[in-house]
Design an enzyme around this catalytic site. Sequence first.
Site, short mmCIF file in Angstrom:
data_model
loop_
_atom_site.label_atom_id
_atom_site.label_comp_id
_atom_site.label_asym_id
_atom_site.label_seq_id
_atom_site.Cartn_x
_atom_site.Cartn_y
_atom_site.Cartn_z
N TRP A 186 2.74 8.02 -2.22
CA TRP A 186 4.27 8.31 -2.60
C TRP A 186 4.16 9.22 -3.82
O TRP A 186 4.87 10.15 -3.98
CB TRP A 186 4.90 6.87 -3.08
N ASP A 231 0.74 -1.10 -0.03
CA ASP A 231 -0.08 -0.01 0.08
C ASP A 231 0.83 1.22 -0.14
O ASP A 231 1.90 1.49 0.44
CB ASP A 231 -0.98 0.13 1.29
N ASN A 286 -10.56 -3.09 -5.95
CA ASN A 286 -10.07 -2.01 -6.79
C ASN A 286 -10.47 -1.67 -7.87
O ASN A 286 -10.51 -0.69 -8.57
CB ASN A 286 -8.59 -2.41 -7.03
N SER A 342 -7.21 -5.95 -5.71
CA SER A 342 -8.14 -6.45 -4.95
C SER A 342 -9.51 -6.55 -5.83
O SER A 342 -9.63 -5.78 -6.86
CB SER A 342 -8.29 -5.78 -3.67
N GLU A 374 1.37 -13.27 12.17
CA GLU A 374 1.74 -12.20 13.01
C GLU A 374 1.67 -10.95 11.91
O GLU A 374 1.57 -11.05 10.61
CB GLU A 374 3.43 -12.03 13.18
N ARG A 405 -5.01 -2.32 8.53
CA ARG A 405 -6.12 -3.27 8.54
C ARG A 405 -5.89 -4.47 7.61
O ARG A 405 -4.67 -3.96 6.68
CB ARG A 405 -7.48 -2.64 7.93
N SER A 434 -7.89 -5.59 4.93
CA SER A 434 -8.25 -4.97 3.57
C SER A 434 -8.71 -6.29 2.80
O SER A 434 -8.36 -6.39 1.43
CB SER A 434 -7.63 -4.19 2.74
C1 FPP Z 1 -2.05 0.31 -3.22
O1 FPP Z 1 -1.41 1.61 -3.42
C2 FPP Z 1 -1.44 -0.49 -4.49
C3 FPP Z 1 -2.44 -0.97 -5.16
C4 FPP Z 1 -3.79 -0.99 -5.18
C5 FPP Z 1 -1.64 -2.11 -6.34
C6 FPP Z 1 -0.32 -2.69 -6.02
C7 FPP Z 1 0.13 -2.97 -7.27
C8 FPP Z 1 1.43 -2.76 -7.49
C9 FPP Z 1 2.62 -2.70 -6.69
C10 FPP Z 1 1.94 -3.04 -8.97
C11 FPP Z 1 1.46 -4.11 -9.92
C12 FPP Z 1 1.73 -5.49 -9.25
C13 FPP Z 1 2.16 -6.42 -10.29
C14 FPP Z 1 2.19 -7.91 -9.84
C15 FPP Z 1 2.47 -6.09 -11.66
P1 FPP Z 1 -2.57 2.70 -3.41
O2 FPP Z 1 -2.74 3.02 -5.01
O3 FPP Z 1 -3.73 2.23 -2.82
O4 FPP Z 1 -2.11 3.84 -2.60
P2 FPP Z 1 -2.63 5.14 -1.79
O5 FPP Z 1 -3.54 4.30 -0.83
O6 FPP Z 1 -1.41 5.68 -1.43
O7 FPP Z 1 -3.46 5.78 -2.69
#
Ligand code: FPP
Length: 255
Positions: A35, A30, A78, A75, A217, A204, A206
């Site tokens: 970032w 997350d 998402n 997810s 853990e 959490r 999620s």
């Molecule tokens: C959460 O950050 C991250 C995600 C919803 C996606 C995670 C995906 C990757 C790291 C790359 C894709 C994976 C593969 C296998 C190619 P967020 O967008 O919720 O961040 P925020 O809470 O700061 O908005």
Amino acid sequence: MTASSASSSQSVAKNTDATDMPRHIGIIMDGNGRWATRHGLPRAVGHERGVEALRRTVKAAQKLNLDYLTVYSFSTENWRRPVSEVSALFGLLKTFVKQDLARLKREGVRISVFGTRAGLPDDILELLDKAVNDTRDNSAFNLGIAFNYGGREEIARAVRELAVQVRAGDMDAADITEDMLSSALDTHQYPDPDLIIRTGEEHRLSNFLVWQAAYAELLFMDVLWPDFGEAELVAAMETFSSRERRFGGLKSGAA
Ligand code: FPP
């Protein structure tokens, strides 16, 4: 990597008693969006940097002799994001599989995919199938990609599968055990996670591995996912090894 994180990783890899080491770590990656915002960049760039962090983490996990790593990549919730962000995430998965699959295969990584196929476009399904099929004979390291994954959806699907067997007369509903349900989950070839790490300041699960995490853990780290790497994984494993797991029993030494 700093000198201290290098020596620290060696101590985790070599000196820690094997029983203190997690075999399976799950990561909720997350903080990509935050970032990006904090660096004045579009959210999509945060996700791109998230893929780089994933590459670093898989490499570090192999080096640290972890057996299983499961990452929460997309997810079932998402889908509520803007279409442009969903397609950017799908695009990153495609790029990841196209760029990294051959190397992961050479390195002995076996890829598994957890989640529902429902709603995913055909090209994504084909790539996910290819990643699984091309690496199915590998055994050096296991990378689980939770994609279009929700823990409750996974449990509901498993229950439906068991219900079909009951209806067919193959078993009695009264005989259903926890092990049977575990075996019907997507993760049935993985041990339960010993440690779940969530980056990015939220505390959490999620809907990530909710059944499997019963005795895991939990470690919540403030670092945003794009800044995660070997030093953070080592720190997480050290925290894990300092905790006492009782699985509902008593503290060791207690009467
Ligand atoms: C959460 O950050 C991250 C995600 C919803 C996606 C995670 C995906 C990757 C790291 C790359 C894709 C994976 C593969 C296998 C190619 P967020 O967008 O919720 O961040 P925020 O809470 O700061 O908005």
